[in-house]
Design a protein around this motif. Structure first.
Motif, PDB file in Angstrom:
ATOM      1  N   TRP A  89      64.560 -81.550 -18.101  1.00 19.97           N
ATOM      2  CA  TRP A  89      65.465 -82.503 -17.971  1.00 19.97           C
ATOM      3  C   TRP A  89      66.391 -82.430 -16.867  1.00 19.97           C
ATOM      4  N   GLY A  90      67.003 -83.501 -16.487  1.00 20.16           N
ATOM      5  CA  GLY A  90      68.158 -83.381 -15.228  1.00 20.16           C
ATOM      6  C   GLY A  90      67.512 -82.799 -14.077  1.00 20.16           C
ATOM      7  N   PHE A  91      68.142 -81.785 -13.386  1.00 23.19           N
ATOM      8  CA  PHE A  91      67.771 -81.272 -12.281  1.00 23.19           C
ATOM      9  C   PHE A  91      67.133 -79.957 -12.481  1.00 23.19           C
ATOM     10  N   ALA A  92      66.558 -79.768 -13.695  1.00 22.39           N
ATOM     11  CA  ALA A  92      66.010 -78.359 -14.050  1.00 22.39           C
ATOM     12  C   ALA A  92      64.890 -77.964 -13.065  1.00 22.39           C
ATOM     13  N   GLY A  93      65.077 -76.644 -12.552  1.00 22.66           N
ATOM     14  CA  GLY A  93      64.305 -76.239 -11.579  1.00 22.66           C
ATOM     15  C   GLY A  93      64.636 -76.461 -10.188  1.00 22.66           C
ATOM     16  N   TRP A  94      65.667 -77.298 -10.109  1.00 17.96           N
ATOM     17  CA  TRP A  94      66.159 -77.604  -8.607  1.00 17.96           C
ATOM     18  C   TRP A  94      67.562 -76.799  -8.398  1.00 17.96           C
ATOM     19  N   CYS A  95      67.769 -76.496  -7.077  1.00 20.54           N
ATOM     20  CA  CYS A  95      68.865 -75.736  -6.687  1.00 20.54           C
ATOM     21  C   CYS A  95      69.692 -76.485  -6.139  1.00 20.54           C
ATOM     22  N   LEU A  96      71.048 -76.567  -6.619  1.00 19.70           N
ATOM     23  CA  LEU A  96      71.995 -77.487  -6.071  1.00 19.70           C
ATOM     24  C   LEU A  96      72.916 -76.641  -4.780  1.00 19.70           C
ATOM     25  N   CYS A  97      72.927 -77.513  -3.810  1.00 22.74           N
ATOM     26  CA  CYS A  97      73.422 -76.876  -2.714  1.00 22.74           C
ATOM     27  C   CYS A  97      74.697 -77.709  -1.782  1.00 22.74           C
ATOM     28  N   ASP A 100      70.840 -74.997   6.744  1.00 21.71           N
ATOM     29  CA  ASP A 100      72.324 -75.991   6.725  1.00 21.71           C
ATOM     30  C   ASP A 100      72.719 -75.696   5.338  1.00 21.71           C
ATOM     31  N   LEU A 101      71.793 -75.329   4.315  1.00 16.80           N
ATOM     32  CA  LEU A 101      71.899 -75.507   2.747  1.00 16.80           C
ATOM     33  C   LEU A 101      72.692 -74.043   2.304  1.00 16.80           C
ATOM     34  N   ILE A 102      73.709 -74.269   1.590  1.00 14.25           N
ATOM     35  CA  ILE A 102      74.204 -73.086   0.585  1.00 14.25           C
ATOM     36  C   ILE A 102      74.101 -73.059  -0.493  1.00 14.25           C
ATOM     37  N   PRO A 103      72.827 -72.426  -1.021  1.00 13.55           N
ATOM     38  CA  PRO A 103      72.252 -72.329  -2.510  1.00 13.55           C
ATOM     39  C   PRO A 103      73.795 -71.910  -3.481  1.00 13.55           C
ATOM     40  N   LEU A 104      73.794 -72.843  -4.440  1.00 10.01           N
ATOM     41  CA  LEU A 104      75.133 -72.726  -5.337  1.00 10.01           C
ATOM     42  C   LEU A 104      74.539 -72.430  -6.846  1.00 10.01           C
ATOM     43  N   VAL A 105      73.710 -73.289  -7.402  1.00 10.73           N
ATOM     44  CA  VAL A 105      73.441 -73.253  -8.885  1.00 10.73           C
ATOM     45  C   VAL A 105      71.690 -73.732  -8.938  1.00 10.73           C
ATOM     46  N   THR A 106      70.805 -72.803  -9.726  1.00  7.54           N
ATOM     47  CA  THR A 106      69.555 -73.250 -10.050  1.00  7.54           C
ATOM     48  C   THR A 106      69.747 -73.934 -11.590  1.00  7.54           C
ATOM     49  N   CYS A 107      69.567 -75.191 -11.825  1.00 10.19           N
ATOM     50  CA  CYS A 107      69.757 -75.788 -13.070  1.00 10.19           C
ATOM     51  C   CYS A 107      68.612 -75.269 -13.984  1.00 10.19           C
ATOM     52  N   ARG A 108      69.246 -74.881 -15.138  1.00  7.45           N
ATOM     53  CA  ARG A 108      68.207 -74.442 -16.134  1.00  7.45           C
ATOM     54  C   ARG A 108      67.476 -75.521 -16.754  1.00  7.45           C
ATOM     55  N   ASP A 136      65.428 -64.401  -4.595  1.00  8.69           N
ATOM     56  CA  ASP A 136      64.357 -65.051  -3.800  1.00  8.69           C
ATOM     57  C   ASP A 136      64.668 -66.436  -3.457  1.00  8.69           C
ATOM     58  N   THR A 137      65.309 -67.110  -4.595  1.00  5.30           N
ATOM     59  CA  THR A 137      65.682 -68.718  -4.213  1.00  5.30           C
ATOM     60  C   THR A 137      66.365 -68.728  -2.953  1.00  5.30           C
ATOM     61  N   GLU A 138      67.637 -67.962  -2.762  1.00  5.90           N
ATOM     62  CA  GLU A 138      68.440 -67.966  -1.538  1.00  5.90           C
ATOM     63  C   GLU A 138      67.504 -67.713  -0.250  1.00  5.90           C
ATOM     64  N   ARG A 139      66.752 -66.727  -0.294  1.00  3.22           N
ATOM     65  CA  ARG A 139      65.854 -66.415   0.848  1.00  3.22           C
ATOM     66  C   ARG A 139      64.836 -67.498   1.255  1.00  3.22           C
ATOM     67  N   ASP A 140      64.450 -68.242   0.177  1.00  8.06           N
ATOM     68  CA  ASP A 140      63.239 -69.234   0.432  1.00  8.06           C
ATOM     69  C   ASP A 140      64.242 -70.472   1.071  1.00  8.06           C
ATOM     70  N   ILE A 141      65.261 -70.905   0.388  1.00  6.87           N
ATOM     71  CA  ILE A 141      65.898 -72.120   0.630  1.00  6.87           C
ATOM     72  C   ILE A 141      66.627 -71.890   2.361  1.00  6.87           C
ATOM     73  N   PHE A 142      67.055 -70.751   2.565  1.00  7.04           N
ATOM     74  CA  PHE A 142      67.528 -70.360   3.816  1.00  7.04           C
ATOM     75  C   PHE A 142      66.540 -70.441   4.877  1.00  7.04           C
ATOM     76  N   SER A 200      61.756 -71.075 -10.132  1.00  5.80           N
ATOM     77  CA  SER A 200      62.134 -71.387 -11.326  1.00  5.80           C
ATOM     78  C   SER A 200      60.947 -71.550 -12.408  1.00  5.80           C
ATOM     79  N   ASN A 201      59.650 -71.598 -11.924  1.00  2.89           N
ATOM     80  CA  ASN A 201      58.599 -71.725 -12.986  1.00  2.89           C
ATOM     81  C   ASN A 201      58.551 -73.015 -13.409  1.00  2.89           C
ATOM     82  N   ILE A 202      59.311 -73.908 -12.724  1.00  2.00           N
ATOM     83  CA  ILE A 202      59.119 -75.563 -12.938  1.00  2.00           C
ATOM     84  C   ILE A 202      58.462 -76.176 -11.790  1.00  2.00           C
TER      85      ILE A 202
END
Length: 259
Positions: A151-159, A135-143, A124-130, A180-182
């Motif tokens: 803390w940090g980038f929790a809840g954000w997807c790095l692309c 232009d974004l390539i989703p790689l990691v959803t930080c936990r 779902d994250t990939e579909r939403d970001i696309f 991510s429920n964050i």
């Protein structure tokens, strides 16, 4: 000198015709894979999970490397750091990219190891970001941290960005994952795309540095509570270990680039 048999000319023509027939059959047979690959290349689209998986599977069947598979699927060269992470110890890799990895990792790791991927919908994250920014390539959803600390980038997807990779840059951006429920917080729009590092390694290092700082703060706070708190030595040691492993992977990637 013996006379040449009258039928020798026709025999030569028969041989030539047979040779041409064999050549044509061989060419036709040999072109099946290229034709199929070309068809799959034309059909492959980043908004169609099945088409990407089918193209990658066909490329692996044709002995293409993971690096080449990603190049043909995404039409861009992935950086060295991506493959350093992909080749890392599976447990560490799980901490960095998650145990339900997004599409680029599935194509570069699972299929390369001979595992099959079911043609199922995108995460779902990939579909939403696309839909938000193709232009974004989703790689990691930080936990999140232990006990659901954010803390940090929790809840954000790095692309990665396709345009950045094409320009030879490994810049990483973060955008919020609504799955991510964050809560993204009040200071940033939910659909914002924010630059967060010169590379994926740099962004992951920043994320886990912030996680470690948060854990250490909570551990000190817990020590002041008679009943104990949320964070202990074990959580801190795990974060320290992951951070040290990221630093080692960064060194490994730098050595590869020099070589």
């Amino acid at each position: 000198m013996d006379d040449v048999p009258e039928h020798s000319g026709s025999r030569r023509w028969e041989c030539l015709i047979e040779f041409r027939s064999i050549t044509q059959r061989t060419a036709t047979h040999g072109s099946k894979m290229p034709d199929r690959l070309e068809h799959l290349r034309m059909e492959a689209s980043r908004d169609n999970y099945t088409s990407m998986v089918q193209l990658a599977q066909a490329l692996y069947e044709n002995r293409v490397s993971p690096r080449g598979v990603l190049r043909q699927c995404f039409k861009v060269e992935f950086p060295e750091e991506f493959f350093v992470i992909a080749e890392a110890d599976p447990d560490l890799r799980g901490w960095l990219i998650g145990w339900s990895p997004l599409l680029p990792w599935c194509l570069a790791i699972d299929l390369a190891c001979g595992l099959s991927l079911e043609p199922e919908p995108f995460d779902d994250t990939e579909r939403d970001i696309f839909a938000r920014d193709p232009d974004l390539i989703p790689l990691v959803t930080c936990r999140m941290g232990p006990a659901f600390f954010v803390w940090g980038f929790a809840g954000w997807c790095l692309c990665y960005r396709l345009s950045e990779l094409k320009a030879g840059r490994t810049t990483v951006y973060r955008t919020h994952s609504p799955y991510s429920n964050i809560d993204p917080g009040l200071d940033v729009a939910p659909d914002a795309v924010v630059r967060c590092g010169d590379s994926l390694m740099a962004a992951l290092h920043q994320h886990y540095s912030d996680v470690l700082a948060g854990l250490e703060y909570e551990r000190h706070a817990s020590a002041r509570q008679s009943g104990g708190g949320w964070t202990g030595d074990e959580e801190v040691e795990v974060a320290q270990s992951v951070l040290a492993d990221i630093e080692e992977l960064r060194r490994r990637g730098a050595e590869r680039q020099k070589g």
